[in-house]
Design an enzyme around this catalytic site. Structure first.
Site, PDB file in Angstrom:
ATOM      1  CG  PHE A 134      -2.663  -3.425  -3.469  1.00 27.23           C
ATOM      2  CD1 PHE A 134      -3.882  -3.293  -5.073  1.00 27.23           C
ATOM      3  CD2 PHE A 134      -3.094  -2.218  -2.733  1.00 27.23           C
ATOM      4  CE1 PHE A 134      -4.691  -2.546  -4.635  1.00 27.23           C
ATOM      5  CE2 PHE A 134      -3.887  -1.928  -2.968  1.00 27.23           C
ATOM      6  CZ  PHE A 134      -5.238  -1.822  -3.655  1.00 27.23           C
ATOM      7  CG  ASP A 152     -12.860  -1.750  -0.328  1.00 25.27           C
ATOM      8  OD1 ASP A 152     -14.070  -0.504  -0.390  1.00 25.27           O
ATOM      9  OD2 ASP A 152     -12.893  -2.197   0.798  1.00 25.27           O
ATOM     10  NE  ARG A 193     -12.826  -3.759   5.200  1.00 23.44           N
ATOM     11  CZ  ARG A 193     -13.412  -3.044   3.658  1.00 23.44           C
ATOM     12  NH1 ARG A 193     -13.837  -3.906   3.047  1.00 23.44           N
ATOM     13  NH2 ARG A 193     -13.566  -1.376   4.249  1.00 23.44           N
ATOM     14  CD  GLN A 240      -9.084  -1.642  -3.787  1.00 24.40           C
ATOM     15  OE1 GLN A 240      -8.686  -1.556  -2.258  1.00 24.40           O
ATOM     16  NE2 GLN A 240      -9.344  -0.854  -4.656  1.00 24.40           N
ATOM     17  NE  ARG A 260      -9.228  -5.374   9.505  1.00 19.64           N
ATOM     18  CZ  ARG A 260      -9.400  -3.948   8.671  1.00 19.64           C
ATOM     19  NH1 ARG A 260      -8.691  -3.073   7.707  1.00 19.64           N
ATOM     20  NH2 ARG A 260     -10.923  -3.446   8.941  1.00 19.64           N
ATOM     21  CD  GLU A 313       2.203  -1.378  -3.838  1.00 15.04           C
ATOM     22  OE1 GLU A 313       0.412  -1.086  -3.438  1.00 15.04           O
ATOM     23  OE2 GLU A 313       2.036  -0.638  -5.585  1.00 15.04           O
ATOM     24  CG  ASN A 361      26.424   1.641 -22.621  1.00 16.15           C
ATOM     25  OD1 ASN A 361      25.036   1.155 -23.301  1.00 16.15           O
ATOM     26  ND2 ASN A 361      26.564  -0.400 -22.197  1.00 16.15           N
TER      27      ASN A 361
END
Length: 615
Positions: free
Chosen positions: A381, A413, A463, A417, A308, A356, A177
């Site tokens: 993330f 890292d 981790r 991260q 994990r 994501e 529109n």
């Protein structure tokens, strides 16, 4: 309906949109008026839906992504006989089901809460994926978008994913529109600019005059036979269509019409036409029946295992016991361990790649269809999808989100991260459950518990390997905690979760060698929190020390404080958390640098005990 009747129905939808907004003295009637022809044709000729049975497996699914145009949706519900005249005029009033933006918490025909633009299509992709790969009942998914929201990156995450998955059961209707909230949109009425973008992602496109009901009718029919492509109907429309004083004029977004009575007369007056929405075809849900046999992984006390890893194994086992469990991952399944589910249940695994927002949108869409999704990526993330999670809470959606690689303990890292804000993000959302296990058996049990909860459930995994401290037979009720060390001589209590539980136990051992007895609580349920155990510890030891691999704001320390918001005196409380900006280092070095390792905990405890003695 013939052409004249369709035009008249569209005018009725415009009139009712004007009336609803005028009664509420708020709302977006001009945004509703532009799309009235599009909705009239859809309800009269193409939508297949039983309003008496909103859970009918054969029902088409309609998502109003431009949720501010809710007066139009409610006017269509009235025309279909689902909403009465009197209820229509309760729009935006306290207690009304007809909220400013539609929500499935209030209305059974609404798939997902919208209003935060750019979310309808990603959720629609999730519903279409469920239809094509899980339900397999042949329903179509219709998403009505505004042109302004096509500036959102989430729309193009969805467009690419739909093209890649060949979702020919998905049609997006774009109400072009030309006018946004503050003025013209980026591309105005350039339909070809939008067509090129959708075509680049593998969509079939149809450009149409959105006020020509016959052309719209043909476009919808064309969308049903595209042969492996989703379809985008790009409809040129005019905001405020039908009322000369507001049509295609700036500065009227989100406002009732200046003279509703005059506008209604110009639109031909109040009508009460009924539209017979086509019934859905007969269909059966194909959800697999639960086997009832759940063979969870078992880890022996003293072993080393990453939470994990336990998550991945437990999810795969849960998928074998429950056929309604599905898994989605953001192209990090080898790290989150969601790949274990993929190997055992490939038909219920969905790769969403590095997108994501689409990851969470797909999960919301699948949950709307009755599936139990587990969506996984790095904890850091998930912050990119925060608004999708927020709107999922508005919807009352039942989704499980799992964030791996949490905290500084991931090591080398570095900070990009590291999930260091995730506990705060999820704790702040309405109706969430936040869980942070410290060992493999605890993780496995909580993965299963999540499937039976309502609302948004978040599990934080780590981790690196950590010691197994619980037996495979131990139970971990949501809202509970575990007291790992306690005595009548305890002089303070250390409250930890996840990786810091093991640091707390090591600190307690060191302090015990010095004659200082401390209590240790594993607060695996960060929300809801175990108030009773925390209050008892405060009364018996006089001081609490919280230690968390997370920012100080909004995490474990604040969760502990929640136990003392009933007016009782707040105990002495020391909080150890990540207050620096980490760099690259080993996990042990990271914990030490952040001041949350065993030595730092012991040092803080000694200082508190000494201070208590001086007092």
């Amino acid at each position: 309906m013939n052409t004249r009747q369709l035009i008249d129905l569209a005018q009725q939808l415009r009139v009712d949109s004007v009336r609803a907004a005028d009664t509420a003295n708020s709302g977006h009637p001009t945004s509703s008026m532009s799309a009235a022809d599009l909705v009239a044709v859809l309800f009269a000729h193409h939508l297949r839906y039983d309003f008496e049975r909103p859970r009918h497996p054969g029902n088409d699914r309609l998502i109003l992504s431009k949720g501010h145009a809710s007066p139009l949706l409610y006017a269509a519900y009235k025309a279909a006989g689902a909403v009465s005249e009197s209820e229509l005029l309760t729009f935006r009033r306290e207690g009304s089901r007809l909220e400013g933006h539609p929500s499935p918490r209030r209305l059974p025909w609404v798939e997902t809460a919208t209003g935060s633009l750019g979310q309808g299509l990603p959720v629609g992709v999730g519903v279409a994926l469920a239809g094509k790969r899980l339900d397999r009942t042949g329903y179509r998914v219709w998403v009505l978008c505004g042109d302004s929201e096509l500036a959102e990156g989430s729309v193009w995450e969805a467009a690419e994913h739909a093209g890649y998955e060949h979702l020919d059961n998905l049609t997006v209707i774009v109400d072009v529109n030309r006018l946004g909230q503050r003025g013209p949109t980026r591309h105005g009425h350039d339909l070809d600019a939008y067509a090129r973008r959708f075509q680049a992602f593998g969509w079939h496109t149809v450009e149409v005059d959105g006020h020509d009901v016959d052309a719209v009718d043909r476009a919808y029919g064309e969308a049903a036979s595209t042969g492996g492509q989703p379809t985008a109907i790009l409809a040129r429309t005019l905001k405020g269509k039908g009322v000369d004083s507001v049509q295609d004029r700036e500065g009227l977004h989100g406002k009732p019409l200046p003279d509703a009575g005059e506008a209604i007369a110009e639109l031909g007056g109040v009508r009460d036409h009924h539209v017979d929405v086509r019934p859905p075809p007969a269909a059966r849900m194909l959800h697999a029946v639960s086997s009832g046999h759940l063979d969870l992984p078992r880890f022996e006390i003293g072993d080393e295992a990453a939470t994990r890893d336990a998550f991945g194994q437990a999810l795969a086992a849960l998928g074998g016991a429950r056929g309604d469990v599905v898994a989605l991952d953001g192209e990090v399944g080898d790290s989150t361990r969601a790949e274990l589910f993929a190997k055992e249940h490939p038909d219920r695994y969905f790769e969403c790649y590095i997108a994501e927002q689409q990851l969470v949108g797909s999960a919301v869409g699948m949950a709307a269809r009755g599936w139990v999704p587990y969506a996984t990526t790095f904890a850091a993330f998930l912050t990119r999808a925060h608004d999708f999670v927020r709107m999922a809470a508005v919807s009352g959606s039942g989704i499980n989100l799992v964030g791996s690689h949490a905290g500084v303990s991931i090591g080398q890292d570095g900070p990009s991260q590291m999930g260091l804000e995730d506990l705060a993000m999820f704790r702040a959302l309405y109706g969430t459950t936040v869980l942070y296990p410290c060992d493999a058996n605890q993780t496995a049990k909580l993965v299963v518990a999540m499937a039976g909860l309502e609302g948004i459930r978040y599990l934080r995994t780590s981790r690196g390997d950590s010691p197994v401290i619980y037996s495979p037979t131990e139970e971990f009720p949501v809202g509970g905690s575990k007291v790992l060390r306690a005595s009548s001589d305890d002089r303070l209590t250390i409250v930890a979760a996840g990786v810091t539980v093991h640091e707390a136990l090591a600190a307690a051992d060191a302090l015990d060698g010095e004659g200082i007895q401390v209590r240790v609580i594993d607060l695996y349920s960060v929300k809801p929190v175990d108030r009773a155990t925390l209050r008892e510890a405060a009364e018996e030891t006089g001081c609490l020390v919280t230690v968390e691999d997370h920012r100080e704001e909004g995490g474990l320390g604040d969760a502990v404080l929640d136990a003392f918001t009933d007016g009782r005196p707040v105990p002495r409380l020391a909080r150890l958390a990540v207050r620096t900006m980490p760099g690259s280092a080993s996990p042990a070095e990271q914990l030490r640098a952040a001041g949350i390792d065993a030595q730092s905990i012991a040092a803080a405890a000694r200082l508190l005990v000494e201070t208590a003695v001086v007092r």
